[in-house]
Structures are given as structure tokens and as C-alpha cells.
Design a protein around this motif. Sequence first.
Motif: not given
Length: 433
Positions: A150-162, A216-222
Amino acid sequence: MQLRYSIGVGPREDVASLSGKESMAEQMKWVNALSTRPSLEAAVKEVVERAQQQLEEPPDLGLVFISAAFASEYSRLMPLLQEILKVPAIIGCSGGGIVGMNQQGEAREIEGEPALSLTLAYLPGVNVRVFHIVAEELPDLDGPPDAWVQLVGVPPSKQPQFILLAEPLGAKAIDLLQGLDFAYPGASKVGGLASGGMTSNSYALFCNYQLYRQGTVGVALSGEIVLETIVAQGCRPFGQTYRVSAGERNIVLGLEEYPVPRNSSRSPLEILRSEIENLSSSDRQLAQHSLFVGIARDEFKSQLEHGDFLIRNLLGVEPRTGAIAIGDRVRPGQRIQFHLRDARTSAEDLEMLLKRYRYKIDAYSAPKAALMFSCLGRGQGLYGQPHFDSHLFSRYFNNVPVSGFFCNGEIGPVGNSTFLHGYTSVFGICRQP
């Protein structure tokens, strides 16, 4: 010895951005521009114009790194960029040294001087979500993984990379990394702690045209992207491997030989002295100031090799009991080996890892870009010459844009977990599947 890096990282989802394209046949493209102009306005104008000339497509992501020479002008960077650059997602931070590509397309590491590095990426088929997190909103480490999702806003099923950038004083970076490993096991996570000063106002984080001093700032790429990592810890082992027979918190109280322990354990200090006596005279001198401890990360691997150890500082010894203190928690049963670090070892370590990676990757999916997160203790101060790590990368991956900064601590995986490192160069390498 003193632990070099203060540890921190903090999260709060504050800004989020999503973008993606349907076509999977298109090729992603990354470009970078580096400016060393002393005027911030001139530097911003130069990097934007050069980057946009190289990238004909509309960018989906921007990464910006600004040197501490502009510390008094951090608040002006985002307004200046926003006037002339339209990108839906952008993150960045300050650094004591900045990495980027000059006008001749050569990788450069600018240390102690004004520098601004801008990377733009066109990412068809990739979902991009940026976020800002502060320490007070980090979930409990004993809680469920859903809280981190919920904090990141991307489900694990999307297999994000950070890609993660944190301020070093209060962000609770280690807690964040443990939580993200818990919620997104197997996901690549790279980045670093902002650098450039000694107080909270000395550091800057940027997220979607906003300046932040904490967290922290970050980006989740999926989606249609692969983020692979090289973690060059720059150490070489000496002596044999030992198993911890007694330990508490970060104190090693006893060691026994491995794999076949003899009659009883011995004090770590006794073993260390014995191993140092067997070194060459030059290595004995090196051990006076560049001695480290490697902790094996794979409990089930019988034959340990290069890259299997997490390198930690040796903080001190207790002569009366023979105990040693290291910069991480230990527990009985773990295997350790003593290590040394110098410029030659660091260079050989990185080159070996680059060779291994080049041999591994598919020729039809060459790297599109590399992000370099290097310790402030490396660079010209370690090698005696500038641009060493970035030039070595370019020797193996020519025409791949490299960008990044010199960090107060580097984020990258060892084994199946993500750690905060020191004295390391971490590369995040982006390519298409």
C-alpha cells in the motif's frame, strides 16, 4: 575503527505518477547530459537541450543529480527544470560527486566541482510509479507485506523493480530495504544515500518537481524492462573461512574452523592475529587501515566464492576477551572470512563482475543505460585518477549512457537480500526483456 556511514531511510507516499505504453515492439531509449557550468541556470539549460536533442520521443522518466557545489541553490533546481522540461515522473538527489556523459559521449565523474546530470528515458510498455516516503510512515517490520504494498502503490504481481534515493540521517534505509524485500522478494533494488554535507539541509531529494529534505524518493518500474545489478564491494579474502560459534548482536565472541571444526572454538582476535601473520609485508601494512569482515549470505552453499560475502567494517576489538565488533548483526552458525581492500583489488573486483555480466547477457538485449551509485570513498581518492569506475564500465559496454552520483551509502543486493553498503560501486543496468 569507526563505521563510516550513518544509516537511515524514510518513507511516505506523497507523490505518485503512472505512465505506460501499449506497444511492446518499440525500443526503450535512455539519454544523459552532464553540465559543469558554474551557473545553475546555464547548467539546467544545457542538460535539457542536450538531452532533448538526443531523445526525439517524449520522455516517461527523468533522473537528476546535482552536486553539493549548488547546495545553496537546491530550492531553485526544480522550478528551473519545470519551466523547460515536461516529464510526468522525475526523481533525483544531491551528491558529493556527479556522474554523467559529456558532449563527446564519454562518461565523467565530477568530484568537488559544480555539476548537473540529467537522464531522460522513453519507456514503451513500462509502468512508472514514483513515490516519496518518510520514516514515520514506515510499516512495522513484524506486520504483513500488504502494508508495504500500500505504501508503494504497486502490487507484487506486477514484478516492479526499484531505484531508491534517500537522505542519510533519518530515513531508516535499512528498515525500508527489509520491508521492500519482504513485500517484493526477488525484485531488484538499487540506489544510494544522498551526500554533500553534514546536516539535514545539506542534502536534497527531488520527486515530481518537489524538493524534499527528509525520507526516500523512489521509482517502481514494471512491465517491459529488466533492471539488473552489479555490486562491486572491492575486497579480496585472505585466510580461511570460519564459522561463528558464539555471537551477540554485532559482537563475534568465538570462531571455529570450517567446514570441519576441531576440538573447540577460539577467540576471533587470536584467529585474526594468526591470519595477519601469514600475510605478505605489504598486506600486513594494508590490514592496519583496510581490514574488513565478509559475512556469507547463503547458509546452504558449501563452496563459497567471490560475491557470496557481504562486506562489513571491522569496528574494533576487545583484547581482554578476544572479541571483535563488526558493522552488522551476527549469529552462531554464520560463516565469515576476513578481507582486505585497496585500489588494485577494487579495480579487479569490478572488472571481473563486468566480464561476468557481459558474458551472461543475451546479445539481442543489450543494456540501454546504467545507473552508477559509488561510495564517496572511491573515485579519485581511491584510484589516484578520475573517472575510473565509469570508464571501466564503458570499456565493456560502449555507447551505454552512465549516470549517477557519489553516495553516503550504496543500495544493492547480495544473495537474495538488499543491503546498505559502504566503499562500494553499485550499477543498475536497464535493458528490455
